[in-house]
Write a protein that holds these residues in place. Structure first.
Motif, PDB file in Angstrom:
ATOM      1  N   SER A 121       5.407   7.306   4.328  1.00 52.52           N
ATOM      2  CA  SER A 121       4.660   5.518   4.668  1.00 52.52           C
ATOM      3  C   SER A 121       4.994   5.674   5.344  1.00 52.52           C
ATOM      4  CB  SER A 121       6.265   5.501   3.629  1.00 52.52           C
ATOM      5  OG  SER A 121       6.739   3.752   3.926  1.00 52.52           O
TER       6      SER A 121
ATOM      7  N   ASN B  79      10.890  -2.448   3.611  1.00 52.92           N
ATOM      8  CA  ASN B  79       9.486  -3.191   2.245  1.00 52.92           C
ATOM      9  C   ASN B  79       9.546  -4.351   1.550  1.00 52.92           C
ATOM     10  OD1 ASN B  79       7.845   0.010   2.170  1.00 52.92           O
ATOM     11  ND2 ASN B  79      10.318   0.357   2.650  1.00 52.92           N
TER      12      ASN B  79
ATOM     13  N   THR C  46       1.505  -1.021   9.824  1.00 54.09           N
ATOM     14  CA  THR C  46       1.935  -1.180   8.219  1.00 54.09           C
ATOM     15  C   THR C  46       1.566  -3.011   7.715  1.00 54.09           C
ATOM     16  OG1 THR C  46       2.103   0.366   7.791  1.00 54.09           O
ATOM     17  CG2 THR C  46       3.302  -0.893   6.062  1.00 54.09           C
TER      18      THR C  46
ATOM     19  N   THR D 225       2.280   6.018  -3.399  1.00 56.08           N
ATOM     20  CA  THR D 225       2.745   5.199  -2.461  1.00 56.08           C
ATOM     21  C   THR D 225       3.805   3.870  -2.670  1.00 56.08           C
ATOM     22  OG1 THR D 225       1.782   2.625  -3.635  1.00 56.08           O
ATOM     23  CG2 THR D 225      -0.006   4.284  -2.333  1.00 56.08           C
ATOM     24  N   ILE D 226       4.680   3.586  -1.814  1.00 53.21           N
ATOM     25  CA  ILE D 226       5.917   3.257  -1.069  1.00 53.21           C
ATOM     26  C   ILE D 226       5.721   1.635  -2.451  1.00 53.21           C
ATOM     27  CG2 ILE D 226       5.715   2.037   0.373  1.00 53.21           C
ATOM     28  CD1 ILE D 226       8.942   3.946  -0.179  1.00 53.21           C
ATOM     29  N   GLU D 227       4.926   1.453  -2.287  1.00 52.31           N
ATOM     30  CA  GLU D 227       4.295   0.376  -2.687  1.00 52.31           C
ATOM     31  C   GLU D 227       4.623   0.584  -4.108  1.00 52.31           C
ATOM     32  OE1 GLU D 227       2.615  -0.334   0.247  1.00 52.31           O
ATOM     33  OE2 GLU D 227       2.537   0.946  -0.438  1.00 52.31           O
TER      34      GLU D 227
END
Length: 263
Positions: free
Chosen positions: A100, A108, A149, A254-256
């Motif tokens: 990320s 985030n 991002t 993913t960070i999501e």
């Protein structure tokens, strides 16, 4: 849990301190003078590795960590051109990777708010977005990985914005320190850009850890959201939390995905 560090600069030191504060053991520290130790038994004993180095070294570090059987958290940016290649190799090695541009939990959450606001603005053509990012003077690349991002999030969720455009970099000194980003922008020569592009203007000032502002401006008002980091600790804490999250997992994440579970 056992954590290995790849990269031992300011961020590596912050991660080490916070990891120890959270009760974790640092079993291996890899830096420029002992990179071969990624192949050591100590490194292989880690439950996760946290990688913060350079665009040139990060891809190989990630693959070597995966080959050692250690899940990797990678915060290095600037290697997007090799992302697909690296992810494919990690998958072949049955490894785990979460890369990320920013591991700060606050950033985030900010990105989630950014995308929801962008979606709402699809229906309000009188508002156009503009992004400003500020970092310390040692950061020469621009826009920041976090800014990119955020921009990609706006493009994904707003039907009117199809690209982002780099407006350049401005160095803050005694001549412009009292001016707002918007006032400074009005004084500089900006490149031509499409009307459906998101302009991104970068500032470099002192030791600022990182500030990102997104304006949605109209003729009658402006809606603005900002994330302002107070120190590196937010990034370091998020990276350690990501290491805790990825331990024992296999695959490309993913960070999501992590944020969805946390929230």
């Amino acid at each position: 849990m056992k954590i290995a560090l790849i990269g031992y600069g300011k961020m590596g030191h912050a991660i080490e301190r916070i990891a120890r504060e959270r009760g974790h053991e640092i079993v291996s520290i890899i830096d420029v003078d002992n990179n071969a130790d990624i192949d050591s038994e100590a490194f292989a004993s880690a439950d996760a590795a946290i990688e913060f180095t350079t665009p040139a070294t990060a891809p190989d570090n990630v693959v070597r960590a995966a080959a050692a059987g250690v899940p990797v958290i990678c915060g290095s940016t600037g290697w997007a051109s090799r992302r697909e290649e690296v992810e494919k190799r990690v998958s072949e090695l049955d490894g785990a990777l979460l890369a990320s541009s920013n591991f700060s939990i606050g950033v985030n959450v900010f990105n989630i708010v950014n995308r929801k606001l962008a979606a709402l603005m699809s229906h309000l053509p009188q508002y156009m977005p503009h992004m400003y990012e500020t970092h310390h003077v040692h950061k020469l690349d621009h826009p920041s990985g976090t800014a990119i991002t955020l921009a990609e999030g706006i493009i994904a969720d707003n039907s009117r914005i199809n690209s982002w455009a780099d407006e350049g970099i401005v160095w803050i000194d005694e001549n412009n320190a009292s001016m707002t980003p918007q006032e400074i922008e009005a004084t500089i020569e900006k490149p031509a850009m499409d009307t459906d592009a998101l302009p991104v203007l970068s500032f470099r000032e002192g030791e600022v850890p990182g500030t990102h502002t997104i304006d949605w401006d109209s003729a009658v008002d402006c809606i603005s959201i900002t994330h302002r980091a107070k120190s590196r600790d937010g990034f370091a804490l998020g990276a350690v939390m990501a290491a805790e999250w990825i331990a024992g997992r296999k695959g490309i994440f993913t960070i999501e995905t992590m944020m969805e579970e946390l929230l």
